[in-house]
Design a protein around this motif. Structure first.
Motif, PDB file in Angstrom:
ATOM      1  N   ALA A  30       0.839  -1.206   0.000  1.00 63.03           N
ATOM      2  CA  ALA A  30       0.000   0.000   0.000  1.00 63.03           C
ATOM      3  C   ALA A  30       0.871   1.253   0.000  1.00 63.03           C
ATOM      4  O   ALA A  30       0.568   2.232  -0.692  1.00 63.03           O
ATOM      5  N   GLN A  31       1.953   1.237   0.776  1.00 61.83           N
ATOM      6  CA  GLN A  31       2.839   2.397   0.822  1.00 61.83           C
ATOM      7  C   GLN A  31       3.565   2.611  -0.497  1.00 61.83           C
ATOM      8  O   GLN A  31       4.061   3.708  -0.751  1.00 61.83           O
ATOM      9  N   MET A  32       3.612   1.591  -1.324  1.00 61.44           N
ATOM     10  CA  MET A  32       4.195   1.740  -2.657  1.00 61.44           C
ATOM     11  C   MET A  32       3.131   1.974  -3.722  1.00 61.44           C
ATOM     12  O   MET A  32       3.431   1.954  -4.910  1.00 61.44           O
ATOM     13  N   GLY A  33       1.887   2.183  -3.295  1.00 60.40           N
ATOM     14  CA  GLY A  33       0.856   2.610  -4.231  1.00 60.40           C
ATOM     15  C   GLY A  33      -0.184   1.587  -4.591  1.00 60.40           C
ATOM     16  O   GLY A  33      -1.133   1.902  -5.326  1.00 60.40           O
ATOM     17  N   ALA A  34      -0.070   0.344  -4.117  1.00 61.94           N
ATOM     18  CA  ALA A  34      -1.075  -0.663  -4.443  1.00 61.94           C
ATOM     19  C   ALA A  34      -2.387  -0.382  -3.727  1.00 61.94           C
ATOM     20  O   ALA A  34      -2.406   0.178  -2.631  1.00 61.94           O
ATOM     21  N   ARG A  35      -3.476  -0.786  -4.340  1.00 58.54           N
ATOM     22  CA  ARG A  35      -4.769  -0.774  -3.673  1.00 58.54           C
ATOM     23  C   ARG A  35      -4.899  -2.075  -2.896  1.00 58.54           C
ATOM     24  O   ARG A  35      -4.795  -3.163  -3.480  1.00 58.54           O
ATOM     25  N   VAL A  36      -5.097  -1.987  -1.601  1.00 61.39           N
ATOM     26  CA  VAL A  36      -5.195  -3.181  -0.761  1.00 61.39           C
ATOM     27  C   VAL A  36      -6.601  -3.260  -0.178  1.00 61.39           C
ATOM     28  O   VAL A  36      -7.038  -2.369   0.549  1.00 61.39           O
ATOM     29  N   VAL A  37      -7.303  -4.339  -0.499  1.00 65.98           N
ATOM     30  CA  VAL A  37      -8.626  -4.601   0.048  1.00 65.98           C
ATOM     31  C   VAL A  37      -8.459  -5.646   1.146  1.00 65.98           C
ATOM     32  O   VAL A  37      -8.130  -6.804   0.869  1.00 65.98           O
ATOM     33  N   LYS A  38      -8.673  -5.230   2.369  1.00 62.24           N
ATOM     34  CA  LYS A  38      -8.524  -6.138   3.508  1.00 62.24           C
ATOM     35  C   LYS A  38      -9.870  -6.790   3.780  1.00 62.24           C
ATOM     36  O   LYS A  38     -10.822  -6.131   4.215  1.00 62.24           O
ATOM     37  N   VAL A  39      -9.958  -8.083   3.532  1.00 63.89           N
ATOM     38  CA  VAL A  39     -11.183  -8.827   3.786  1.00 63.89           C
ATOM     39  C   VAL A  39     -11.120  -9.342   5.215  1.00 63.89           C
ATOM     40  O   VAL A  39     -10.236 -10.117   5.578  1.00 63.89           O
ATOM     41  N   GLU A  40     -12.090  -8.903   6.028  1.00 64.17           N
ATOM     42  CA  GLU A  40     -12.110  -9.284   7.438  1.00 64.17           C
ATOM     43  C   GLU A  40     -13.358 -10.104   7.751  1.00 64.17           C
ATOM     44  O   GLU A  40     -14.414  -9.892   7.152  1.00 64.17           O
ATOM     45  N   PRO A  41     -13.259 -11.027   8.702  1.00 66.47           N
ATOM     46  CA  PRO A  41     -14.456 -11.723   9.171  1.00 66.47           C
ATOM     47  C   PRO A  41     -15.330 -10.750   9.957  1.00 66.47           C
ATOM     48  O   PRO A  41     -14.882  -9.657  10.308  1.00 66.47           O
ATOM     49  N   PRO A  42     -16.579 -11.107  10.228  1.00 63.04           N
ATOM     50  CA  PRO A  42     -17.456 -10.171  10.942  1.00 63.04           C
ATOM     51  C   PRO A  42     -16.899  -9.657  12.260  1.00 63.04           C
ATOM     52  O   PRO A  42     -17.184  -8.519  12.652  1.00 63.04           O
ATOM     53  N   ALA A  43     -16.065 -10.433  12.951  1.00 60.47           N
ATOM     54  CA  ALA A  43     -15.481  -9.968  14.215  1.00 60.47           C
ATOM     55  C   ALA A  43     -14.241  -9.115  14.003  1.00 60.47           C
ATOM     56  O   ALA A  43     -13.754  -8.499  14.954  1.00 60.47           O
ATOM     57  N   GLY A  44     -13.729  -9.074  12.788  1.00 56.67           N
ATOM     58  CA  GLY A  44     -12.579  -8.227  12.494  1.00 56.67           C
ATOM     59  C   GLY A  44     -11.246  -8.869  12.835  1.00 56.67           C
ATOM     60  O   GLY A  44     -11.164  -9.921  13.460  1.00 56.67           O
ATOM     61  N   ASP A  45     -10.179  -8.228  12.408  1.00 57.33           N
ATOM     62  CA  ASP A  45      -8.817  -8.657  12.716  1.00 57.33           C
ATOM     63  C   ASP A  45      -8.611  -8.575  14.226  1.00 57.33           C
ATOM     64  O   ASP A  45      -8.944  -7.571  14.868  1.00 57.33           O
ATOM     65  N   ILE A  46      -8.039  -9.609  14.811  1.00 55.59           N
ATOM     66  CA  ILE A  46      -7.813  -9.653  16.256  1.00 55.59           C
ATOM     67  C   ILE A  46      -7.040  -8.440  16.774  1.00 55.59           C
ATOM     68  O   ILE A  46      -7.253  -7.968  17.886  1.00 55.59           O
ATOM     69  N   ILE A  47      -6.133  -7.900  15.942  1.00 54.54           N
ATOM     70  CA  ILE A  47      -5.275  -6.797  16.376  1.00 54.54           C
ATOM     71  C   ILE A  47      -6.058  -5.500  16.575  1.00 54.54           C
ATOM     72  O   ILE A  47      -5.596  -4.573  17.238  1.00 54.54           O
ATOM     73  N   ASN A  66      -2.289  -1.299   9.080  1.00 49.87           N
ATOM     74  CA  ASN A  66      -3.402  -1.346   8.120  1.00 49.87           C
ATOM     75  C   ASN A  66      -3.760   0.001   7.531  1.00 49.87           C
ATOM     76  O   ASN A  66      -4.844   0.176   6.973  1.00 49.87           O
ATOM     77  N   ARG A  67      -2.857   0.958   7.623  1.00 50.15           N
ATOM     78  CA  ARG A  67      -3.148   2.278   7.048  1.00 50.15           C
ATOM     79  C   ARG A  67      -3.267   2.190   5.531  1.00 50.15           C
ATOM     80  O   ARG A  67      -2.601   1.409   4.863  1.00 50.15           O
ATOM     81  N   GLY A  68      -4.171   2.992   5.014  1.00 50.67           N
ATOM     82  CA  GLY A  68      -4.334   3.078   3.570  1.00 50.67           C
ATOM     83  C   GLY A  68      -5.079   1.928   2.933  1.00 50.67           C
ATOM     84  O   GLY A  68      -5.202   1.865   1.709  1.00 50.67           O
ATOM     85  N   LYS A  69      -5.611   1.000   3.717  1.00 44.27           N
ATOM     86  CA  LYS A  69      -6.319  -0.143   3.159  1.00 44.27           C
ATOM     87  C   LYS A  69      -7.830   0.096   3.163  1.00 44.27           C
ATOM     88  O   LYS A  69      -8.325   0.988   3.855  1.00 44.27           O
ATOM     89  N   GLU A  70      -8.542  -0.717   2.407  1.00 38.99           N
ATOM     90  CA  GLU A  70      -9.997  -0.738   2.438  1.00 38.99           C
ATOM     91  C   GLU A  70     -10.422  -1.958   3.262  1.00 38.99           C
ATOM     92  O   GLU A  70      -9.868  -3.034   3.098  1.00 38.99           O
ATOM     93  N   SER A  71     -11.410  -1.784   4.134  1.00 39.21           N
ATOM     94  CA  SER A  71     -11.918  -2.901   4.930  1.00 39.21           C
ATOM     95  C   SER A  71     -13.262  -3.352   4.383  1.00 39.21           C
ATOM     96  O   SER A  71     -14.214  -2.580   4.327  1.00 39.21           O
ATOM     97  N   VAL A  72     -13.302  -4.628   3.997  1.00 38.46           N
ATOM     98  CA  VAL A  72     -14.532  -5.240   3.507  1.00 38.46           C
ATOM     99  C   VAL A  72     -14.829  -6.447   4.394  1.00 38.46           C
ATOM    100  O   VAL A  72     -14.009  -7.368   4.500  1.00 38.46           O
ATOM    101  N   VAL A  73     -15.973  -6.456   5.044  1.00 35.82           N
ATOM    102  CA  VAL A  73     -16.368  -7.561   5.908  1.00 35.82           C
ATOM    103  C   VAL A  73     -17.128  -8.592   5.086  1.00 35.82           C
ATOM    104  O   VAL A  73     -18.138  -8.271   4.448  1.00 35.82           O
ATOM    105  N   LEU A  74     -16.608  -9.836   5.108  1.00 37.39           N
ATOM    106  CA  LEU A  74     -17.277 -10.946   4.438  1.00 37.39           C
ATOM    107  C   LEU A  74     -17.299 -12.147   5.370  1.00 37.39           C
ATOM    108  O   LEU A  74     -16.278 -12.479   5.985  1.00 37.39           O
ATOM    109  N   ASP A  75     -18.428 -12.794   5.455  1.00 41.96           N
ATOM    110  CA  ASP A  75     -18.532 -14.037   6.193  1.00 41.96           C
ATOM    111  C   ASP A  75     -18.326 -15.174   5.197  1.00 41.96           C
ATOM    112  O   ASP A  75     -19.252 -15.568   4.471  1.00 41.96           O
TER     113      ASP A  75
END
Length: 404
Positions: A30-47, A66-75
């Motif tokens: 992401a810091q080098m310019g990629a689009r990052v879609v972070k797919v998270e479970p409904p409870a989210g990343d533990i961190i 996780n800066r600069g990412k998109e968060s998409v929740v998928l079960d």
């Protein structure tokens, strides 16, 4: 360099990871310019819940990884969530996950399934142990791999094994995963085809450690002689001065010769055994103890001046807090100030690498859980019912078991 799209602009990464390894790999992209879609479970990343004082699901470590990412929740246990992920895979250049092989296959994110759908994707599995070995389905975290890889034993020296006090495995293997992904992307630029990449933590750190610690066992018929004498010395440590602590590394012939003269030890300067690294290695404990004793006699400022005059590597020992006032980091613009919509002003370390022509972007803050779900899924053509069925955030504060 002024901000720009970055060398990875136009690349889409679908990340299905948690904790530190995968998120570190993808935040570098992401810091080098990629689009990052972070797919998270409904409870989210533990961190999200670690040190989350505000209860927002945006703890300090999550904000950094996780800066600069998109968060998409998928079960992914539901048909709708799995179907939505398929749409994301269709447009992905990279799919990155950190699940054990059985979990990945159960959720349909294994390499065979993903590449059958999108043959151009680079599928990277950042796993604990290589899938060809008997440990393949064992859970793995940083501490465990520090232990099994030999790192904790080396860190402990002659005493009890010790962990390095940072997630050194996760972050080191995260960079290795980045290198592997970029290599596969280069190969794709020639062949036009994606491929499966597996980056196991155990094998990666075993190889990392053995580079210098293998010692005499690099010779196939030897059964002893591992280790690296310089790093094994109990006197290899930051040294106390008369008023502080300093980090010094005397390494070359010239470094040691100059130091012996500096501390008025002409006998050592003229000792033929100490004129070479081979001889010094045999007497490394004696030499490092000498350094320890001599540096304690004068203040830090004195040693920094006289050692730097002789081109000996020497720097003060900083605390983490000291980094925020370091003159060099200030001069290179190492810290970026970002206004986060819910967390206020944040300070982040920028990408430490620079690109002379393409530059790098300044990223927005880390996303709230599911912040981009509706927008992303609608863009992929899902209707209201499909969006709702794909997954709904149910954040839980505090630490909880990872789903895989």
């Amino acid at each position: 360099m002024p901000p720009s799209p970055g060398p990875l602009a136009g690349l889409t990464v679908v990340e299905l990871t948690s904790t530190f390894l995968g998120p570190y790999c993808s935040v570098l992209m992401a810091q080098m310019g990629a689009r990052v879609v972070k797919v998270e479970p409904p409870a989210g990343d533990i961190i999200r819940g670690v040190a989350d004082e505000r209860g927002s699901g945006l703890g300090p470590a999550f904000l950094n990884f996780n800066r600069g990412k998109e968060s998409v929740v998928l079960d992914l246990t539901t048909p709708a969530g799995r179907a939505a992920l398929d749409r994301l895979i269709d447009e992905a250049d990279v799919v990155l996950h950190n699940m054990r092989p059985r979990a990945a296959a159960r959720l349909g994110v294994d390499a065979e399934t993903v590449l059958a759908r999108n043959p151009r994707v680079v599928h990277c599995a950042a796993v604990g142990y290589g899938s060809a070995g008997p440990y393949r389905d064992e859970p793995a975290y940083d501490d465990v791999v520090q232990g099994v890889s030999g790192l904790a034993a080396v860190q402990g020296g002659v005493g009890e094994p010790q962990y390095v006090r940072t997630q050194v495995v996760d972050k080191t293997v995260g960079v290795m995963a980045l290198a592997a992904v970029l290599a596969a992307l280069h190969e794709r630029s020639v062949s036009g085809r994606g491929q499966a990449v597996e980056v196991p933590m155990f094998e990666s750190m075993a190889g990392f450690l053995l580079m210098e610690q293998q010692g005499a066992r690099v010779y196939a018929d030897r059964t002893d002689g591992t280790g690296y004498a310089r790093t094994a010395s109990p006197y290899r440590r930051p040294h106390r001065t008369a008023d502080g602590v300093i980090a010094v590394l005397l390494y070359t012939d010239a470094h040691w010769r100059d130091f012996f003269r500096l501390v008025d030890r002409p006998d050592l300067a003229d000792d033929p055994e100490l004129a070479s690294i081979r001889g010094r290695t045999r007497r490394i404990d004696e030499l490092y103890r000498l350094v320890d004793d001599e540096l304690a006699r004068r203040p830090t400022a004195h040693w920094l001046r006289v050692l730097r005059e002789r081109h000996v590597p020497a720097m003060p020992v900083n605390t983490v807090d000291d980094l925020f006032d370091d003159e060099h980091l200030a001069a290179v613009g190492f810290f970026e100030r970002v206004e986060h919509p819910t967390e206020g002003a944040l300070l982040h370390a920028r990408l430490p690498w620079t690109f002379g022509r393409s530059g790098t972007p300044v990223l927005p803050g880390a996303p709230a859980l599911g912040q981009h779900t509706e927008e992303t899924l609608r863009r992929l053509g899902l209707d209201d019912d499909a969006v709702r069925a794909a997954g709904t955030p149910r954040p839980v504060t505090g630490e909880r078991p990872a789903p895989a």
